[in-house]
Design an enzyme around this catalytic site. Structure first.
Site, mmCIF file in Angstrom:
data_model
loop_
_atom_site.group_PDB
_atom_site.id
_atom_site.type_symbol
_atom_site.label_atom_id
_atom_site.label_comp_id
_atom_site.label_asym_id
_atom_site.label_seq_id
_atom_site.Cartn_x
_atom_site.Cartn_y
_atom_site.Cartn_z
ATOM 1 N N GLU A 16 42.284 31.499 34.800
ATOM 2 C CA GLU A 16 42.735 32.858 34.414
ATOM 3 C C GLU A 16 43.838 32.995 33.648
ATOM 4 O OE1 GLU A 16 44.280 36.653 33.648
ATOM 5 O OE2 GLU A 16 45.150 35.627 35.012
ATOM 6 N N ASP A 47 43.481 30.090 40.065
ATOM 7 C CA ASP A 47 44.284 29.651 39.896
ATOM 8 C C ASP A 47 45.644 29.773 39.798
ATOM 9 O OD1 ASP A 47 43.864 31.614 37.626
ATOM 10 O OD2 ASP A 47 44.770 30.022 35.892
#
Length: 410
Positions: free
Chosen positions: A141, A83
């Site tokens: 994350e 991400d």
């Protein structure tokens, strides 16, 4: 051993241009936490082209297996997160983010492309190792509850169950060609704090008719620091910070309420829970003593990250074999947080830092800044090193299994 290291380095060099192209594609097309649909599709396609059979997990996560000889004998898992962050990129590069307000400013594009590079290398060496390598491409994350926790809940550490989990993270404080590592407790837990202090607003010139929540909030901010300075064991690192205070009054207007946001971090789970109780009692009690009310919401974040000592010692030794002892640096504890911590709480795990600064000083911007970028050399070092660590860990598992069996037989 040196022959195998030479082969790995040759494969890493051979595939470096492809790894860089993967990274540049991902960097140009960043996606926020839990929205990594195109990223997951891209990763899946690259893995399929390598002859692997990737499977989705936790919506935007991807898992794939590389099976060597005797694949059921042992398993090592490798994790890369995917991400990006809500940051507007300021770099003027050909691979600049094409998604306004979203940027790979924490290097997850490097982690993902590097793990793809590891996959390429290890698929060329299936006959060189026994066991199975589990590739974990993780979403989310950067955002609670953390993609690692979701993937673990959905069984990423089962069927097959890994003996150990390895992860790497970019580190611009070190040059390419070096890594940083630390055994034991390395990164902090992180909890988000949301406070609302309510009083009675009114004219700033008539404070006797009001109940000033700004003053109450100020007392709470100052008094809360005693939890760290006087309630915490000095041997346990702790951080309490408030980064957002919103009063929305004016020069002559006392507001009805004040809103605060902060973070609490530590490296001890028992103290973490105790500190929550102290903080709640202090905030609510102090507000009540001053005639106001306080509502405190504590959103539990990631646990502390611990590198299993024996595994970390093996990783350090293997890294020194690959990079040279002078290029493996001892790290200090760090009060930032990482959801790889969930893997470290559920299995033997090791999380190390990959140097990404160029020797001439370029690419030195910190993570989470709009000018963050990495030395392309790191995209050759990272995959080759992780592939070597994986092979050495698979071999170490063989030795450990044999020793355990011998002890049991005796």
């Amino acid at each position: 051993m040196q022959h195998l290291i030479s082969r790995l380095k040759a494969l890493a060099a051979e595939s470096a241009a492809t790894t860089v192209s993967w990274r540049q594609h991902l960097h140009a097309h960043p996606e926020l936490s839990f929205q990594e649909f195109s990223t997951a599709a891209y990763v899946t396609e690259q893995l399929r082209q390598m002859g692997l059979n990737p499977q989705p997990l936790a919506k935007t996560g991807v898992v794939a297996l590389i099976e060597g000889r005797n694949p059921g004998s042992r398993v090592v898992a490798l994790r890369g997160d995917m991400d990006a962050l809500p940051i507007q990129e300021q770099n003027e590069v050909a691979y600049k983010s094409t998604n306004p307000g979203v940027m790979h400013a924490c290097g997850h594009d490097v982690h993902t492309s590097s793990l793809l590079g590891v996959a390429y290398i290890l698929t060329q060496l299936r006959e060189e190792f026994e066991g199975t390598v589990k590739l974990i491409f993780q979403p989310g994350e950067e955002k609670l509850p953390g993609g690692a926790s979701l993937m673990i809940k959905e069984g990423v550490l089962e069927n097959p169950k890994p003996a150990s989990v390895l992860g790497q993270h970019v580190f611009p404080m070190l040059p390419s060609g070096q890594i940083g590592i630390r055994a034991g407790r390395y990164m902090a837990s992180t909890d988000e704090l949301y406070l609302t202090v309510r009083g009675k607003g009114g004219h700033g010139a008539m404070p006797e008719q009001n109940l000033d929540p700004v003053l109450v909030a100020a007392h709470i901010i100052v008094a809360a620091q005693q939890i760290v300075s006087r309630r915490a064991n000095p041997k346990i690192p702790s951080v309490l910070s408030f980064g957002k205070v919103v009063a929305n009054g004016a020069t002559n207007v006392i507001p009805n309420e004040v809103y605060l946001e902060g973070t609490f971090r530590t490296l001890n789970e028992e103290w973490r829970q105790e500190a929550h109780q102290h903080l709640r009692k202090l905030c609510e009690g102090l507000a009540e003593a001053m005639g106001a009310t306080c509502e405190l919401e504590i959103r539990h974040g990631y646990p502390y990250l611990e590198n299993e000592p024996q595994l970390t010692a093996r990783v350090r030794a293997a890294a020194e074999e690959y990079l040279g002892a002078e290029n493996v640096i001892e790290l200090d504890q760090w009060m930032a947080a990482e959801d790889f911590a969930y893997f470290s709480q559920a299995a033997d795990a090791c999380f190390y830092r990959l140097g990404t600064r160029a020797e001439d000083g370029r690419f030195a911007s910190s993570v989470h800044t709009p000018t963050f970028d990495v030395d392309p050399k790191a995209l050759e070092v990272g995959p080759g090193l992780m592939a070597w660590l994986t092979l050495r860990e698979l071999a170490a598992c063989t030795t450990t299994d044999a020793a355990t069996a011998e002890t049991a037989h005796a």
